[in-house]
Design a protein around this motif. Structure first.
Motif, short mmCIF file in Angstrom:
data_model
loop_
_atom_site.label_atom_id
_atom_site.label_comp_id
_atom_site.label_asym_id
_atom_site.label_seq_id
_atom_site.Cartn_x
_atom_site.Cartn_y
_atom_site.Cartn_z
N GLU A 137 0.81 -1.16 -0.06
CA GLU A 137 -0.03 0.16 0.16
C GLU A 137 0.75 1.37 0.27
O GLU A 137 1.95 1.39 0.77
N ILE A 138 0.52 2.36 -0.76
CA ILE A 138 1.22 3.44 -1.11
C ILE A 138 1.76 4.15 0.34
O ILE A 138 2.87 4.65 0.62
N GLU A 139 0.64 4.10 1.26
CA GLU A 139 1.11 4.98 2.60
C GLU A 139 2.11 4.20 3.09
O GLU A 139 2.93 4.92 4.07
N ALA A 140 2.36 2.95 3.16
CA ALA A 140 3.35 2.05 4.00
C ALA A 140 4.76 2.40 3.45
O ALA A 140 5.75 2.18 4.09
N ILE A 141 4.85 2.68 2.01
CA ILE A 141 6.15 2.47 1.30
C ILE A 141 6.70 3.86 0.74
O ILE A 141 7.72 3.91 0.07
N HIS A 142 5.83 4.84 0.56
CA HIS A 142 6.01 5.77 -0.32
C HIS A 142 7.69 6.57 -0.02
O HIS A 142 8.33 6.97 -0.80
N ALA A 143 7.72 6.67 1.21
CA ALA A 143 8.97 7.30 1.63
C ALA A 143 10.03 6.49 1.03
O ALA A 143 11.25 7.02 0.52
N ARG A 144 10.01 5.34 1.58
CA ARG A 144 11.17 4.12 1.01
C ARG A 144 11.21 4.45 -0.40
O ARG A 144 12.52 4.13 -1.06
N ARG A 186 3.36 -8.88 1.46
CA ARG A 186 2.81 -7.63 0.84
C ARG A 186 2.44 -6.85 2.16
O ARG A 186 2.39 -7.27 3.21
N VAL A 187 2.78 -5.38 1.99
CA VAL A 187 3.13 -4.50 2.84
C VAL A 187 1.81 -3.66 3.09
O VAL A 187 1.49 -3.09 1.98
N ILE A 188 1.17 -3.44 4.28
CA ILE A 188 0.08 -2.46 4.56
C ILE A 188 0.37 -1.77 5.27
O ILE A 188 1.16 -1.81 6.23
N ALA A 189 -0.41 -0.43 5.49
CA ALA A 189 -0.30 0.58 6.39
C ALA A 189 -1.11 0.27 7.66
O ALA A 189 -2.26 0.06 7.68
N ARG A 190 -0.39 -0.13 8.73
CA ARG A 190 -1.10 -0.38 9.98
C ARG A 190 -1.77 0.63 10.40
O ARG A 190 -2.55 0.30 11.18
N ALA A 191 -1.06 1.62 10.48
CA ALA A 191 -1.84 2.98 11.03
C ALA A 191 -1.59 4.10 10.01
O ALA A 191 -0.51 3.93 9.11
N ILE A 192 -2.26 5.09 10.13
CA ILE A 192 -2.02 6.35 9.28
C ILE A 192 -2.02 7.67 9.91
O ILE A 192 -2.67 7.71 11.01
N LYS A 193 -1.23 8.51 9.47
CA LYS A 193 -1.28 9.90 10.20
C LYS A 193 -2.14 10.90 9.67
O LYS A 193 -2.68 11.86 10.27
N GLU A 194 -2.52 10.61 8.34
CA GLU A 194 -3.27 11.51 7.71
C GLU A 194 -4.46 10.88 6.82
O GLU A 194 -4.48 9.64 6.62
N PRO A 195 -5.50 11.54 6.78
CA PRO A 195 -6.91 11.06 6.46
C PRO A 195 -6.68 10.54 4.87
O PRO A 195 -6.00 11.48 4.27
N PRO A 196 -7.05 9.27 4.32
CA PRO A 196 -6.84 8.88 2.90
C PRO A 196 -8.04 9.68 2.08
O PRO A 196 -9.28 9.29 2.06
N LEU A 197 -7.67 10.97 1.73
CA LEU A 197 -8.46 12.14 1.12
C LEU A 197 -8.04 12.05 -0.15
O LEU A 197 -6.66 12.88 -0.40
#
Ligand code: SF4
Length: 535
Positions: A137-144, A186-197
């Motif tokens: 999921e993009i939230e989990a890996i975008h920085a890397r 496969r990697v998922i975002a366990r938590a998110i800091k900002e709303p998926p908007l």
């Protein structure tokens, strides 16, 4: 693009250019929250420029939406694939760009990666065409991901990356024998800091000019046929505080689509909806679970005049087989509530070709529709109108990673007969309109979902414009062998190169329970370890 709002138009100088490609039309791609979020996440990085591509319409050229550049101008091509059959379009797009669709024939040129849930389901049919797969999921890996791209490091440093050049072997009968690569988690975002908007707005989608806000990801209802229910495990209702932040971003009077409601707490949805209504926003909602329909939520739905319910089957017995433990009375009660609040159109989703389906289950569909119609008429005829029923019936495709991964696909002729019979039966119900899919396309979906790299000649032929029957003759293996047999308990599947954290023993147990019509509980987050997906 002139009609869009919220797009990114960046200068290229000094930036790394990424082509983000949705291998279907603009309308379909721009209705996809995942695709929109990837675009928005990547463009937040100053050193990147990410532009969108879609499958060109008749007479259109393959050019990026933002700067009208050709695909080969980009340093990286990233496909986002949501539907199995879009693999054919992926091949068409590579050819249209002047690139060889075959990985081994491409020399130089930008690397071609693919992600999206169709690749998580079964990456193997993609391997002849792409250089690697991003199972994340993009939230989990975008920085890397961005770090690796900018530092020109090997893609293997990206979590969830599967190189496409891994090998597999088959036995003499054509069964998969060995996958010469360890499973990639496969990697998922366990938590998110900002709303998926998503703030990217366009008039040319089903969500016209609409902010899309995801309330939760995944579903813990444990329906046995549902791939998304397994792919996104564990289900993650996003925290109310995080979602509240979206209220500060969404402007007064905006259109807002709330999606991912399957497992969200109704209080969260209702309070968010009330806050948005207080800002004069217009709301739309994705489909809802009939037994979770509160009076307040029904009132909210009434504003959009259309509601969607998915009974899936015509009988409670078959609903128990698929572990969708909805009673007919739940469906009728939901229909009554919706009629009372003024719904004008009720959409209903069903499937045919499910494991263990009998004639009685099929006949149950028009029977249930008549019952629903009766309840709706009781409520609305005295008020001088009738609710229209829009019924969609899809051919069941047994999906990888689900308990039904061992089940056979029913086959085109059996499905055609069932759908023909249903069309006749539903025709007799007033104000009811039925649409069905085409079983031959369900067969292609089944082949890509359940097949492997041996589909290469078929996929290339389809991308060249051959019809499915012509293309099937090119397969080195009998297509029936790939889709129409019950798989053996210990048979190795090509999709087992992906690990979702869900135990095989759990899936097998669920398959056995399905065969004997026994129900299973859904997820109880924080208190359950049944399938293995929760830490
Ligand atoms: S471990 Fe339990 S709660 Fe977690 S995803 Fe699996 S079934 Fe659901």
């Amino acid at each position: 693009m002139k009609a869009e709002k919220g797009y990114f138009k960046k200068r290229w100088t000094g930036r790394f250019p990424i082509a983000l490609v949705f291998p279907n039309t603009y309308e379909v791609g721009m209705s996809n929250l995942g695709f929109r979020l990837v675009y928005e996440y990547l463009n937040r990085y100053e050193d990147l420029v990410c532009e969108r591509f879609f499958l060109p319409e008749e007479g259109e050229k393959l050019r990026s939406v933002e700067s009208s550049r050709p695909l080969t101008d980009f340093a990286l091509i990233l496909f986002s694939v949501s539907f199995e059959t879009d693999l054919v379009n992926l091949i068409k797009i590579l050819k249209e760009a002047g690139l060889s669709p075959l990985r081994e024939e491409r020399e130089g040129g930008p690397p071609v990666l693919a992600g999206g849930i169709a690749t998580w389901l079964n990456p193997d049919p993609f391997t002849p065409f792409v250089d690697g797969l991003l199972l994340a999921e993009i939230e989990a890996i975008h920085a890397r991901l961005v770090e690796v791209i900018l530092d020109r490091r090997p893609f293997t440093a990206i979590p969830g990356f599967l190189p496409a050049d891994y090998e597999i072997t088959f036995d003499e009968e054509g069964r998969l024998k060995e996958i010469k690569h360890p499973p990639v988690t496969r990697v998922i975002a366990r938590a998110i800091k900002e709303p998926p908007l998503s703030r990217l707005l366009t008039p040319h989608t089903v969500f016209e000019e609409t902010y899309l806000l995801e309330i939760g990801r995944g579903c813990g209802r444990a329906c046995r046929f549902c791939a998304a229910g397994i792919l996104y495990r564990p289900p993650r209702p996003w925290p109310r505080e995080t979602l509240q932040k979206a209220l500060e971003i969404i402007p007064q009077g905006a259109k807002v689509g709330l999606i991912g409601l399957e497992f969200a707490a109704s209080e969260t949805v209702e309070s968010l909806a009330q806050a948005l209504l207080a800002k004069d926003c217009t709301l739309t909602f994705s489909s809802l679970r009939a037994d979770a329909l509160t009076e307040t939520f029904a009132q909210l739905l009434a504003r959009q005049r259309t509601a969607t319910i998915a009974p899936e089957t015509g009988t409670e017995r078959l609903r128990q087989v698929i572990n969708k433990n909805l009673k007919d009375e739940d469906l009728l009660a939901a229909a009554r509530k919706l009629a009372r609040v003024g719904i004008r159109v009720l959409k209903l989703y069903f499937m045919v070709g499910l494991p263990g389906e009998t004639r009685e289950d099929l006949e149950g569909i028009p029977r249930l529709l008549r019952q629903i119609k009766h309840v709706l008429d009781q409520e609305t005829k005295p008020r001088g109108y009738v609710v229209e029923l829009r019924v969609s019936v899809a051919s069941f495709v047994p999906k990888p990673h689900t308990p039904f991964q061992w089940a056979p696909f029913e086959g085109v002729s059996g499905l055609k007969k069932k759908l023909k019979w249903l069309k006749q039966a539903v025709k007799k119900i007033p104000n009811t309109h039925l649409t069905t899919d085409l079983p031959k396309w369900a067969k292609l979906q089944a082949l890509i979902a359940r097949g492997d790299r041996r589909l290469k000649p078929l996929l290339l032929a389809l991308a060249e414009g051959k019809n499915l029957n012509q293309a099937l003759t090119l397969l080195p293996v009998n297509p029936q062998f790939l889709v129409s047999r019950t798989r053996e308990k210990d048979e190795l599947f090509p999709w087992e190169v992906v690990s979702l954290g869900v135990k095989r023993s759990f899936l097998w147990e669920e398959w056995e329970k399905a065969l004997s019509g026994r129900p299973s509980p859904g997820c109880v987050l924080g208190r359950c370890k049944r399938c293995g997906a929760c830490p």
